[in-house]
Design a protein around this motif. Structure first.
Motif, PDB file in Angstrom:
ATOM      1  N   VAL A 124       0.867  -1.183   0.000  1.00 40.22           N
ATOM      2  CA  VAL A 124       0.000   0.000   0.000  1.00 40.22           C
ATOM      3  C   VAL A 124       0.899   1.227   0.000  1.00 40.22           C
ATOM      4  O   VAL A 124       1.607   1.503   0.972  1.00 40.22           O
ATOM      5  CB  VAL A 124      -0.932   0.011   1.233  1.00 40.22           C
ATOM      6  CG1 VAL A 124      -1.873   1.214   1.183  1.00 40.22           C
ATOM      7  CG2 VAL A 124      -1.717  -1.292   1.321  1.00 40.22           C
ATOM      8  N   LEU A 125       0.901   1.922  -1.129  1.00 36.31           N
ATOM      9  CA  LEU A 125       1.776   3.092  -1.261  1.00 36.31           C
ATOM     10  C   LEU A 125       1.139   4.298  -0.582  1.00 36.31           C
ATOM     11  O   LEU A 125      -0.079   4.465  -0.602  1.00 36.31           O
ATOM     12  CB  LEU A 125       2.018   3.393  -2.739  1.00 36.31           C
ATOM     13  CG  LEU A 125       2.806   2.318  -3.501  1.00 36.31           C
ATOM     14  CD1 LEU A 125       2.750   2.569  -5.000  1.00 36.31           C
ATOM     15  CD2 LEU A 125       4.239   2.253  -3.019  1.00 36.31           C
ATOM     16  N   PRO A 126       1.967   5.155   0.010  1.00 34.75           N
ATOM     17  CA  PRO A 126       1.424   6.320   0.722  1.00 34.75           C
ATOM     18  C   PRO A 126       0.936   7.381  -0.267  1.00 34.75           C
ATOM     19  O   PRO A 126       1.338   7.374  -1.424  1.00 34.75           O
ATOM     20  CB  PRO A 126       2.641   6.837   1.485  1.00 34.75           C
ATOM     21  CG  PRO A 126       3.797   6.466   0.630  1.00 34.75           C
ATOM     22  CD  PRO A 126       3.437   5.144   0.000  1.00 34.75           C
ATOM     23  N   PRO A 127       0.107   8.306   0.208  1.00 34.38           N
ATOM     24  CA  PRO A 127      -0.260   9.432  -0.663  1.00 34.38           C
ATOM     25  C   PRO A 127       0.971  10.301  -0.930  1.00 34.38           C
ATOM     26  O   PRO A 127       1.968  10.210  -0.214  1.00 34.38           O
ATOM     27  CB  PRO A 127      -1.298  10.201   0.164  1.00 34.38           C
ATOM     28  CG  PRO A 127      -1.273   9.645   1.519  1.00 34.38           C
ATOM     29  CD  PRO A 127      -0.502   8.381   1.532  1.00 34.38           C
ATOM     30  N   TYR A 128       0.885  11.122  -1.970  1.00 29.27           N
ATOM     31  CA  TYR A 128       2.025  11.979  -2.313  1.00 29.27           C
ATOM     32  C   TYR A 128       2.208  13.106  -1.296  1.00 29.27           C
ATOM     33  O   TYR A 128       1.268  13.796  -0.947  1.00 29.27           O
ATOM     34  CB  TYR A 128       1.831  12.598  -3.695  1.00 29.27           C
ATOM     35  CG  TYR A 128       2.041  11.624  -4.822  1.00 29.27           C
ATOM     36  CD1 TYR A 128       3.306  11.466  -5.382  1.00 29.27           C
ATOM     37  CD2 TYR A 128       0.993  10.865  -5.315  1.00 29.27           C
ATOM     38  CE1 TYR A 128       3.506  10.563  -6.416  1.00 29.27           C
ATOM     39  CE2 TYR A 128       1.184   9.963  -6.345  1.00 29.27           C
ATOM     40  CZ  TYR A 128       2.447   9.819  -6.890  1.00 29.27           C
ATOM     41  OH  TYR A 128       2.645   8.928  -7.907  1.00 29.27           O
TER      42      TYR A 128
END
Lengths: 364, 257, 186
Positions: free
Chosen positions: A186-190
């Motif tokens: 799960v990639l973090p928000p920018y």
């Protein structure tokens, strides 16, 4: 640009590349070497210079890479490099410069078997290189050891926070198996990159010329001709290290509460050992796992507390017993400590650990 | 005797550059470094770019350049200044990024970084002081030491079979696609100082305009290392250095009419 | 639920990408997944195998000693992984590349003529999708819909026009797999 989380199937190396962009890094400088080339490849494919403005440069050598992040960090930018074993050896030249000049920067080390050119298979034989360094002088690098793809991603964010907070080089010590295996991530928000104004405000020490007319010039130098002055600078650095030791130790306890035997392992070896714990718990054995997340500072106190309580400890590493020395030191001979390991790129299976731990239990 | 104070603004025709401070320089009498430092400080002031300038010091005699010129500096490891410059220019594209290096730093231990940076075409300036000797470590042979020239590590004179040949790194740099301006200058005469000043200004302009890499070689003296008086050094430079390292532009792709 | 799968064959047969599509399908189902290749990162050709784990909870060891399911695409893979199947486990093989058929009686054995079928379809590239279809037919760990979603994620956009063909192959694979042996439970 997407502002929310995104779930992807990624290699550990790819996750680091994605994370660097999303956590708002300003630049990546690196040289190809197996098994970490996917970091540079993924960044090149994602072209962040067109979106976040992050710089990506394939350098001429690992020596150049580390100098690039030394200079970039010195100017207040948030920068990283990555390499594997022998490439990290080349970087040892300038890591001490970063330490004493208090330059933030992230070094990702994806270990392979050694010594020398060695193999391209996973290994943990660069524990000494990371924790005790190959550079000169009394310095440390803050070392984080991920044991999953998700953690590889998350640690890029943690490393950014720590390197800016403590103005120190931080290393993520991964290995060929964490780097090459794929998992859900799960990639973090920018996070937006900082503006020049934010850099000026947050990094008044940085050598970037900003606001020079209203201040004294900033200089990053490790050179002193007066040894007493150099000793003072060293003492200041050691005082900072003491504070890092007090505040930044991280470790995961996996079923250690009632354990009679505790395995100590980090990174990919810890993942495999966790399988052993599950398997042996099913058969009624009270075993647990202590997984150091920071290798420097090392969880000395966690080890000592457990060593005073359990019947025995077993250190599992993909090397010839490098972290073992730190565990032994921290345990202060409170319990017997055994070692299980492989080196040169040979990995370990849960069965092998189970078998050997089972034998130790029956002896104990 | 009656003294008259002539120090008034309208009388000043020459002054220490604003960006140079009062720290006593560690350079030997007759050394070219101090002259080039002054030129750099003058030009930066003239261009008004001090708030967007980062200088990178080498290892060598100019290691302490940061003590004398009041801008932000990074002290690089031996030979690695160009790598630092590449990163800085990419991270700060509107900044003036320059390195200040000697022959051992740039043409020996840092050859890879020098060639690669110049060939990438990063719009940075390299100021290269060539005095054909390792000054700071006490007069050892440099990559640019002339044939027959004596140093502490070639005490009988440089000879090809033992030491190889002097390296004309600027000539190599001129062949690279990434360079827009490669020039060789000297500071042994007033006329040469003027020309060197113009060359550094040109290089800095190139860097600010994003035209590519610029290399300004300055053939210089090392009276201590050469074991000569400053005056003898200047003469020796003219007689021996300049025939091997002739002055003038080696490459200039910029139309500066 | 935790399903531990090994897919093994020659490099170039699409072993690793089949595992990847399966793993993506797992993510679409909201599962934890791990895809662990065994080959050296620089190796080209030779044997390749990949361990895929799909689980409802945190996956501990990505390296395994025993498997629930094995898809074996050549004789050495069958010889190596059949003994590592758990009792009651599932073995899927393509008879075209197997000389000595499986012998264990405590596992479920399936055969799928993927290679000859791909040849009939004159499209060698659907070989691994036929196998994947066979797998999810006998071990319904992910739905066809989620595997197709996985394809969307795995394939670069320029290849998305090939997805309907791949989906067709997956569905065809579900039809052509046949059970050779049912596990005898002791």
């Amino acid at each position: 640009m997407q502002t929310d989380n995104e779930t992807l199937l990624l290699k550990g190396n790819e996750a680091i590349a994605h994370a660097a962009i999303r956590y708002g890094f300003d630049g990546f400088f690196g040289y190809p070497i197996t098994p970490q080339s996917e970091i540079l490849e993924t960044l090149s494919l994602l072209r962040p210079w067109e979106t976040t403005g992050m710089v990506v440069l394939q350098s001429e050598s690992e020596v150049a890479s580390i100098n690039m992040i030394y200079a970039g960090g010195s100017s207040g930018k948030c920068v990283l490099t990555s390499s594997s074993s022998i490439g990290i050896s080349l970087m040892q030249e300038v890591i001490p410069y970063m330490a004493i000049c208090e330059i933030p920067g992230l070094i990702v080390s994806v270990q392979r078997g050694g010594p020398g050119l060695g193999t391209i298979q996973p290994s943990q034989s660069d524990y000494y290189q990371a924790v005790y360094g190959g550079g000169n002088g009394d310095y440390h690098v803050l070392v984080l050891a991920p044991s999953s793809v998700q953690e590889s991603c998350d640690m890029v964010g943690l490393a950014k926070e720590l390197m800016m907070k403590w103005r120190t080089p931080v290393m993520i010590l991964s290995d060929g198996s964490i780097g090459q295996m794929m998992e859900k991530c799960v990639l973090p928000p920018y996070t937006p990159r900082r503006t020049d104004e934010e850099i000026r405000r947050e990094c008044p020490w940085a050598t970037n010329g900003l606001g020079l007319k209203g201040r004294k010039p900033n200089v990053s130098t490790s050179l002193e001709l007066d040894q007493n002055l150099m000793e003072q600078r060293n003492h200041a650095l050691q005082a900072k290290y003491m504070r890092i030791k007090q505040e930044e130790v991280r470790a995961e306890h996996y079923m250690t509460e009632d354990a009679e035997l505790v395995i100590v392992a980090f990174g990919s070896a810890a993942r495999v050992a966790m399988g052993t714990v599950d398997e042996m718990r099913e058969h009624g054995h009270r075993i647990g796992l202590l997984r150091p997340i920071t290798l420097w500072p090392f969880p000395d106190q966690d080890i000592l507390t457990l060593a005073s309580r359990v019947k025995q400890m077993v250190v599992v590493e993909l090397n010839e017993g490098q972290m073992l020395r730190d565990v032994e030191w921290a345990a202060r001979f409170r319990c017997p400590i055994s070692f299980i390991g492989h080196c040169g790129g040979v990995t370990i299976t849960p069965d092998e650990i189970t078998h050997k731990v089972g034998a130790l239990l029956s002896q104990g | 005797m009656e003294s008259i104070n002539i120090k008034s603004p309208q009388n000043i025709v020459y002054a220490k550059p604003r960006l140079m401070n009062d720290t006593n320089m560690h350079y030997c009498p007759g050394c070219g470094h101090s002259v080039v430092h002054k030129l750099v400080a003058e030009i930066l002031d003239e261009m008004g770019v001090e708030e967007k300038t980062i200088g990178i010091c080498p290892v060598g005699c100019a290691v302490f350049a940061y003590r004398y010129v009041d801008i932000d500096w990074i002290e690089a490891a031996h030979g690695r200044a160009p790598a630092c410059a590449s990163a800085l220019k990419r991270l700060w594209p509107d900044h003036l990024i320059f390195t200040y290096q000697g022959d051992g730093d740039l043409a020996c231990i840092g050859t890879a970084e020098t060639i690669q940076t110049l060939n990438r075409g990063d719009s940075i300036t390299i100021i290269f002081i060539n005095n054909a000797i390792y000054g700071m470590t006490g007069g050892q042979m440099a990559p640019t030491t002339l044939m027959g020239m004596k140093t502490s590590t070639c005490p009988y004179g440089r000879q090809a079979d033992l030491h190889g040949f002097p390296l004309k790194i600027s000539d190599i740099a001129a062949t690279l696609e990434g360079t827009c301006y490669v020039t060789r200058q000297a500071v042994n005469t007033v006329g040469n100082i003027r020309r060197a000043r113009k060359a550094i200004r040109q290089a800095f302009e190139n860097s600010m305009q994003g035209r590519g890499s610029s290399l300004v070689e300055i053939v210089s003296t090392c009276s201590a290392g050469w074991k000569m008086t400053p005056d003898q050094s200047n003469q020796w430079l003219a007689d021996n250095m300049l025939p091997y390292y002739p002055l003038g532009d080696l490459k200039n792709t910029v139309d500066n009419k | 639920m935790q399903e531990e799968i090994i897919i093994s064959g020659f490099g170039g047969q699409g072993v690793l990408s089949m595992g990847k599509i399966l793993a993506y399908g797992g993510i679409m189902e909201g599962k934890e997944v791990t895809w662990m290749p065994s080959y050296g990162p620089e190796q080209r050709g030779g044997t390749a195998n990949v361990t895929v784990i799909l689980s409802d909870k945190r996956i501990t060891s990505p390296v395994l000693n025993a498997y629930d399911t094995a898809i074996v695409l050549n004789q050495p893979s069958l010889d190596r992984f059949m003994p590592l199947l758990k009792p009651g486990g599932t073995l899927i093989y393509d008879p075209a590349s197997i000389l000595t058929p499986p012998t264990r009686t405590d596992i479920n054995t399936y055969s799928i003529p993927a290679m000859s079928e791909a040849a009939n379809m004159q499209n060698a590239k659907v070989f691994n999708m036929l196998l994947l279809g066979g797998l999810i037919h006998v071990r319904p760990i992910v739905t066809v819909e989620n595997v197709v979603q996985g394809l969307h994620k795995t394939l670069p956009e320029r290849h998305h026009h090939l997805i309907p063909m791949n989906e067709q192959a997956i569905r065809h694979g579900m039809e052509i797999i046949t059970q050779e042996h049912k596990a005898e439970v002791k």
